[in-house]
Design a protein around this motif. Structure first.
Motif, PDB file in Angstrom:
ATOM      1  N   ALA B  67       0.781  -1.168  -0.117  1.00  0.00           N
ATOM      2  CA  ALA B  67       0.018   0.194   0.179  1.00  0.00           C
ATOM      3  C   ALA B  67       0.799   1.252   0.025  1.00  0.00           C
ATOM      4  O   ALA B  67       0.763   2.222  -0.703  1.00  0.00           O
ATOM      5  CB  ALA B  67      -0.994  -0.022   1.295  1.00  0.00           C
ATOM      6  N   TYR B  68       1.989   1.146   0.870  1.00  0.00           N
ATOM      7  CA  TYR B  68       2.818   2.447   0.916  1.00  0.00           C
ATOM      8  C   TYR B  68       3.534   2.758  -0.432  1.00  0.00           C
ATOM      9  O   TYR B  68       3.460   3.786  -0.828  1.00  0.00           O
ATOM     10  CB  TYR B  68       3.791   2.183   2.139  1.00  0.00           C
ATOM     11  N   LYS B  71       0.992   3.909  -3.287  1.00  0.00           N
ATOM     12  CA  LYS B  71       0.363   5.101  -2.766  1.00  0.00           C
ATOM     13  C   LYS B  71       1.264   6.254  -2.776  1.00  0.00           C
ATOM     14  O   LYS B  71       1.164   7.319  -3.385  1.00  0.00           O
ATOM     15  CB  LYS B  71      -0.618   4.886  -1.473  1.00  0.00           C
ATOM     16  N   THR B  77       1.577  -1.127  -9.548  1.00  0.00           N
ATOM     17  CA  THR B  77       0.852  -2.040  -8.842  1.00  0.00           C
ATOM     18  C   THR B  77       1.730  -3.209  -8.824  1.00  0.00           C
ATOM     19  O   THR B  77       1.857  -4.005  -7.370  1.00  0.00           O
ATOM     20  CB  THR B  77      -0.454  -2.310  -9.416  1.00  0.00           C
ATOM     21  N   VAL B 137      -5.579   3.478  -1.227  1.00  0.00           N
ATOM     22  CA  VAL B 137      -4.501   3.221  -2.285  1.00  0.00           C
ATOM     23  C   VAL B 137      -5.100   3.118  -3.781  1.00  0.00           C
ATOM     24  O   VAL B 137      -5.998   2.425  -4.071  1.00  0.00           O
ATOM     25  CB  VAL B 137      -4.132   1.856  -1.855  1.00  0.00           C
ATOM     26  N   PRO B 138      -4.341   3.915  -4.649  1.00  0.00           N
ATOM     27  CA  PRO B 138      -4.803   3.718  -5.953  1.00  0.00           C
ATOM     28  C   PRO B 138      -4.548   2.227  -6.572  1.00  0.00           C
ATOM     29  O   PRO B 138      -3.808   1.785  -6.514  1.00  0.00           O
ATOM     30  CB  PRO B 138      -3.889   4.721  -6.747  1.00  0.00           C
ATOM     31  N   GLN B 225      -7.687  -1.437  -1.296  1.00  0.00           N
ATOM     32  CA  GLN B 225      -7.311  -0.279  -1.371  1.00  0.00           C
ATOM     33  C   GLN B 225      -6.974   0.137   0.064  1.00  0.00           C
ATOM     34  O   GLN B 225      -7.169   1.518   0.341  1.00  0.00           O
ATOM     35  CB  GLN B 225      -8.140   0.660  -2.139  1.00  0.00           C
TER      36      GLN B 225
END
Lengths: 293, 324
Positions: B67-68, B71, B77, B137-138, B225
């Motif tokens: 996630a970090y 984002k 991804t 999170v995108p 996300q």
């Protein structure tokens, strides 16, 4: 005001006392775990929940029946110990012939049930329990609340009494013999299954006693047990479950170390016991007082 | 040596390919992530006999890393998920090196304590966002062209990840390496006396299990996300134990069945709050007392009792649980 190693003595001794209190709970709980494990070969995951139930027992007796702290101190361990005996007879005893891990999984399930039921009923915000001996005394270098002194004192007494009973009395010698070789001890006409039941009840009673002692210090909370029990597991791993005195000394010692960490490096105070556990495992895998097997 | 695992697996994947026609894809993705998590956990308990009570540390920490990196650092991804997986592998190497020094019940307690340490680290470290976690999170296009903001597209990606994880585990337990693991489970002193470096095998299995748990966690972070403290708690470690136990420890398909059962149950009981905890505890107790082999294990046992024929005996021979 003078300072000691850059820390005001009031803070230092205050945290030391707090560490000693935590250590008292670690000692009482790891002692109960060690006694149960020695006899039943079960790691009692519900130990934290039973400690929590001890605290709630004290609160409920006061709230609903009007029995004050001193009565609860005697009654609650007996009641919770009796529920332990029922659990052992009905559930745990069916698993002795299996891998020890099943005992762990069963008691984990029991812990979830107990915690869930109390959370359902009382929420997770915590309930207050009045201090039965308010006030304290100024020792010059620190303020000692009477109740905290009492907790340290009574837990040392209970720990030593347990140690005496197991290491120095006839009953204790049966217990130790049954731990070594249950089949042989049964052949001598001693009722080992009943001893196992009573041992579990006793260990659970110790957890409940710790819970009653904790009620006036921490707020009575359904999740108070689960957070504590994981630390106590680490304490047990550090001490090794081979020796009764070992778990007492390790419990108090780690409580004090944790207290000191709060003074000198507060960021690590939550994790210091786990770090010590990792180091001990690398250097002495059997634990400080354990015997490798 | 007839073995029906692969046909069953193929049928299962075929079923999962058409499943989104009937079932909400986000729910399916959740089942797949937890199914992979449980499969990774089962590799240890089912095939090495090690009960890890701290697997949430790999699942949850990997979720934070994925996630970090995605984002805050804006990583693609797939690289984010791989970064989480890699960090889980390193964490597994450290935790495994410490934990394999004890066995049985102590191993469970040590892994639990180590996971709690990771939990406190995540609680205090600034990058995890504390109680809030890492939110929103995108979902950037995968490999630059697969639009995963559409759940249905992402579902097939997650299905591919799951299938890859399953095949890695399946290949592992049926390799010579896996046979040694089973030998260690059955009789460790004997494996040592045969000259195997038991600790090395255990550590490698632990790292593999941690890595795949990390893959599941990293994927989950992108699906929802979100990476939060829930994923690193001891309750999460307990949940994966429960899934595997309910499905059948040491069975090939048990963990995913268990994950599906538990996730479905949580979905239906979401409105009942604390009762979920009570019911989970109750399932633990009942399963341990009455259905220790789990759903898949009981079905297999039933089949072998009814059939007594080629199929069951061949299966028994086909999956040599070793060391009698």
């Amino acid at each position: 005001m003078f300072e000691l190693i850059g820390v005001p003595p009031q803070a230092l001794f205050g945290q030391l006392l707090l560490g000693l209190i935590n250590g008292a709970f670690y000692a009482l709980l790891s002692l109960g775990l060690a006694v149960i494990f020695g006899m039943l070969n079960v790691i009692n995951f519900a130990h934290g929940a039973q400690y929590m139930m001890g605290a709630f027992g004290a609160w409920m007796l006061l709230q609903y029946v009007g029995i004050p702290y001193w009565g609860a101190l005697l009654v609650v361990p007996v009641i919770i110990g009796a529920t332990g005996i029922i659990l052992e007879r009905l559930l745990l005893a069916r698993l002795y012939h299996l891998d020890h891990l099943y005992g762990l999984l069963l008691t984990f399930g029991l812990a979830l049930i107990f915690e869930g039921l109390f959370r359902k009923q009382y929420g997770s915000s915590g309930l207050p329990y009045a201090n039965p001996i308010p006030g304290g005394t100024n020792l010059g270098f620190m303020f000692l609340p009477w109740y905290r002194g009492w907790v340290v004192l009574i837990s040392i007494v209970v720990c030593l009494a347990t140690w005496f009973m197991i290491e120095k009395t006839k009953l204790g010698s049966y217990l130790r013999a049954a731990t070594e070789n249950p089949t042989l001890v049964r052949a001598f006409g001693i009722n080992v299954p009943r001893m196992m039941t009573l041992t579990y009840g006793f260990g659970v009673g110790l957890a409940a006693l710790a819970g009653v002692l904790a009620a006036p210090i921490y707020s009575v909370n359904p999740i108070m047990g689960s957070n504590l029990i994981i630390v106590v597991f680490a304490v047990v791993v550090i001490g090794g479950m081979g020796s009764i005195m070992g778990s007492i000394v390790t419990g108090f010692g780690l409580g004090v170390i944790e207290g000191l960490t709060k003074v000198f490096y507060p960021e690590a105070s939550n994790t210091v016991i786990f770090i010590i556990m990792a180091i001990v495992l690398m250097l002495r895998p059997a634990g400080l007082f354990g015997t490798p097997r | 040596m007839k073995n029906y695992d692969m046909p069953i697996f193929a049928a299962l994947i075929a079923l999962l390919i058409v499943a989104p026609l009937a079932i909400y894809p986000v729910f399916l993705m959740k089942v797949l992530c937890f199914g992979l998590f449980a499969l990774a956990f089962n590799l240890l308990i089912g095939y090495v006999g090690l009960l890890s009570f701290g697997h949430a540390m790999f699942f949850g920490f990997s979720a934070y890393i994925s996630a970090y990196t995605v984002k805050v650092w804006g990583w693609p991804t797939e690289i984010g998920i791989l970064a989480g997986t890699a960090v889980a592998a390193i964490l597994g190497l450290i935790a495994g090196a410490i934990a394999i020094r004890r066995q049985g019940i102590y191993f469970a307690m040590v892994t639990l304590a180590l996971a709690q340490m990771v939990f406190f680290f995540c609680l205090q470290a600034p990058f995890t966002g504390g109680e809030d976690g890492i939110q929103a999170v995108p979902r950037r296009p995968l490999l630059g062209f697969i639009d995963i903001t559409r759940d249905i597209n992402f579902y097939y990606v997650v299905l591919a990840i799951f299938a890859a994880g399953f095949l890695i585990i399946y290949r592992t337990i049926h390799s010579p390496f896996g046979q040694v693991l089973k030998a260690i489970r059955e009789n460790e002193p004997r494996a040592i006396s045969l000259g195997y470096h038991v600790d090395r095998y255990k550590l490698l299995a632990f790292v593999l299990s941690a890595t795949l748990a990390g893959l599941a966690g990293g994927t989950k972070a992108i699906v929802f996300q979100l990476a939060s403290l829930t994923d690193v708690t001891w309750q999460m470690s307990g949940e994966v134990v429960l899934m595997t136990l309910v499905g059948g420890m040491g069975t090939v398909f048990g963990p995913m069945v268990g994950a599906a059962v538990i996730i479905t149950m949580q979905n239906y009981l979401a409105g009942f709050g604390e009762w979920v905890l009570v019911i989970q505890g109750f399932i633990f107790v009942v399963t341990v007392l009455l259905f220790r082999r789990g759903v898949v294990g009981e079905i297999a046992a039933l089949a072998s009792r009814l059939g007594r024929g080629r199929e069951s005996s061949a299966r028994m021979a086909g999956s040599p649980a070793a060391g009698h």
